[in-house]
Design an enzyme around this catalytic site. Structure first.
Site, mmCIF file in Angstrom:
data_model
loop_
_atom_site.group_PDB
_atom_site.id
_atom_site.type_symbol
_atom_site.label_atom_id
_atom_site.label_comp_id
_atom_site.label_asym_id
_atom_site.label_seq_id
_atom_site.Cartn_x
_atom_site.Cartn_y
_atom_site.Cartn_z
ATOM 1 N N ASP A 164 48.233 44.622 49.805
ATOM 2 C CA ASP A 164 47.175 44.330 48.879
ATOM 3 C C ASP A 164 47.198 45.525 48.052
ATOM 4 O O ASP A 164 47.946 46.621 48.329
ATOM 5 C CB ASP A 164 45.750 44.380 49.853
ATOM 6 N N ASP B 241 44.194 47.736 47.953
ATOM 7 C CA ASP B 241 43.125 48.222 48.236
ATOM 8 C C ASP B 241 42.074 47.882 47.347
ATOM 9 O O ASP B 241 41.731 46.646 47.261
ATOM 10 C CB ASP B 241 43.373 49.698 48.334
HETATM 11 N N1 LIG Z 1 44.069 48.711 52.005
HETATM 12 C C1 LIG Z 1 44.386 49.116 53.253
HETATM 13 N N2 LIG Z 1 43.864 49.817 53.919
HETATM 14 C C2 LIG Z 1 43.830 50.244 55.064
HETATM 15 N N3 LIG Z 1 44.608 49.708 55.657
HETATM 16 C C3 LIG Z 1 45.223 48.748 55.277
HETATM 17 N N4 LIG Z 1 46.314 47.825 55.924
HETATM 18 C C4 LIG Z 1 46.797 46.986 54.917
HETATM 19 N N5 LIG Z 1 46.017 47.262 53.886
HETATM 20 C C5 LIG Z 1 45.109 48.182 54.037
#
Ligand SMILES: Nc1ncnc2[nH]cnc12
Ligand SMILES: CSC[C@H]1O[C@H](OP(=O)(O)O)[C@H](O)[C@@H]1O
Length: 294
Positions: free
Chosen positions: A212, A214
């Protein structure tokens, strides 16, 4: 089996990686440690004749949160089981436009912002300070890059992983701050895991799977578990393939780690022998027996 002898690869599977395929002679075994219970039983198996030990970081079925994982027990259990090098597989958020979901990255640096975890095997009664200037084993990293190339996986060579406490994802201000710090990916689990592996004189490298963007990216939805799981499911096979490919490459190595991972404790202990706490020294049998038994 000595460190300079044949390697035993330990695999710590992250979110979405709760088992490995292509293994034979599989046996899940309970391993007790002086630090408590590891995340799950350990899977002892062979991969084309090479011994491997697999541990699902959050336990099978994902019962454990990042803060609730007993990292010391996990690393001790792997060391106690004869593991010499650890390959970690982790889901991460991307902090860079050019690291889209689905991309793999070999972590080479960390910023540790975790605060609610036991971070060392050492302490009062047996103090040690190891170097983590280069927390990732260069040799193991090179083997992983070669395995990725052979498996047709496009893996970025190097990047900084911001380890946050969680379990909530970051605020927008935090996400922007970590980008300004030059971090590339974000996750909740590789610290203190990598530090403890160094204390236990094990080579460690982590394969990060981007799931992703974030929450900082103006054109992408903020991260959700649903999105992470969706990307994970379509990439977990690739990650497992990469792990399978690296094991035979590592079998060819015939010397202890040139970077010093296997001798990290040589100059780290500072407590005088007559000031050492026998109880703590006893708990360190697997992790530091090599230097404490002298
Ligand atoms: N955006 C994110 N923040 C923290 N841990 C994660 N693991 C996968 N995506 C994450
Ligand atoms: C399930 S999403 C967040 C979770 O996934 C990552 O864990 P791992 O490194 O074990 O794959 C991340 O750090 C969070 O713990």
């Amino acid at each position: 089996m000595g460190m300079a002898g044949k390697p035993v690869v330990g695999i710590i599977g992250g979110s979405g990686v709760y088992d490995l395929e292509g293994l034979t002679d599989k046996q899940w075994r309970t391993v007790d440690t002086p630090w408590g219970r590891p995340s799950d039983q350990l899977l002892f198996a062979s991969l084309d004749g090479a011994p491997v030990v697999f541990l699902p970081r959050h336990g099978r079925g994902h019962p454990l949160s990042p803060s609730g994982i007993n990292y010391r027990a996990n690393i001790d259990a792997l060391k106690r089981s004869g593991v010499t090098e650890i390959v970690s597989v982790s889901a991460v958020g991307s902090l860079r436009e050019d690291l889209p979901p689905g991309r793999f990255l070999l972590v080479d640096q960390y910023i540790d912002r975790t605060f609610a975890r036991e971070k060392s095997f050492f302490g009062n009664g047996c103090v040690a300070h190891v170097s983590v200037a280069h927390p990732v084993c260069g040799r193991l990293g090179r083997h992983l890059l070669q395995a990725a190339a052979e498996s047709g996986i496009d893996m970025v060579a190097g990047g900084t992983y911001l380890a946050m406490e969680g379990p909530q994802f970051s605020t927008l201000a935090e996400s922007k701050l970590y980008r300004a710090w030059g971090c590339d990916v974000i996750g909740m689990t590789n610290m203190p895991e990598a530090k403890l592996a160094r204390e236990a004189e094990l080579c460690y490298a982590s394969v990060a799977m981007v799931t992703d963007y974030d929450c900082w990216h103006p054109e992408h939805d903020h991260v959700t578990v649903e999105q992470i799981v969706k990307v994970l499911l379509s990439n977990a096979d690739k990650a497992r393939g990469l792990v399978r490919a690296v094991v035979p490459l590592l079998q060819a190595r015939d010397a202890a780690c040139g970077q010093g991972c296997h001798t990290a404790l040589d100059h780290a202990l500072i407590t005088a022998p007559d000031q050492r706490d026998p109880l703590l020294v006893g708990k360190l049998d697997a992790v530091a027996g090599r230097v404490l038994a002298k």
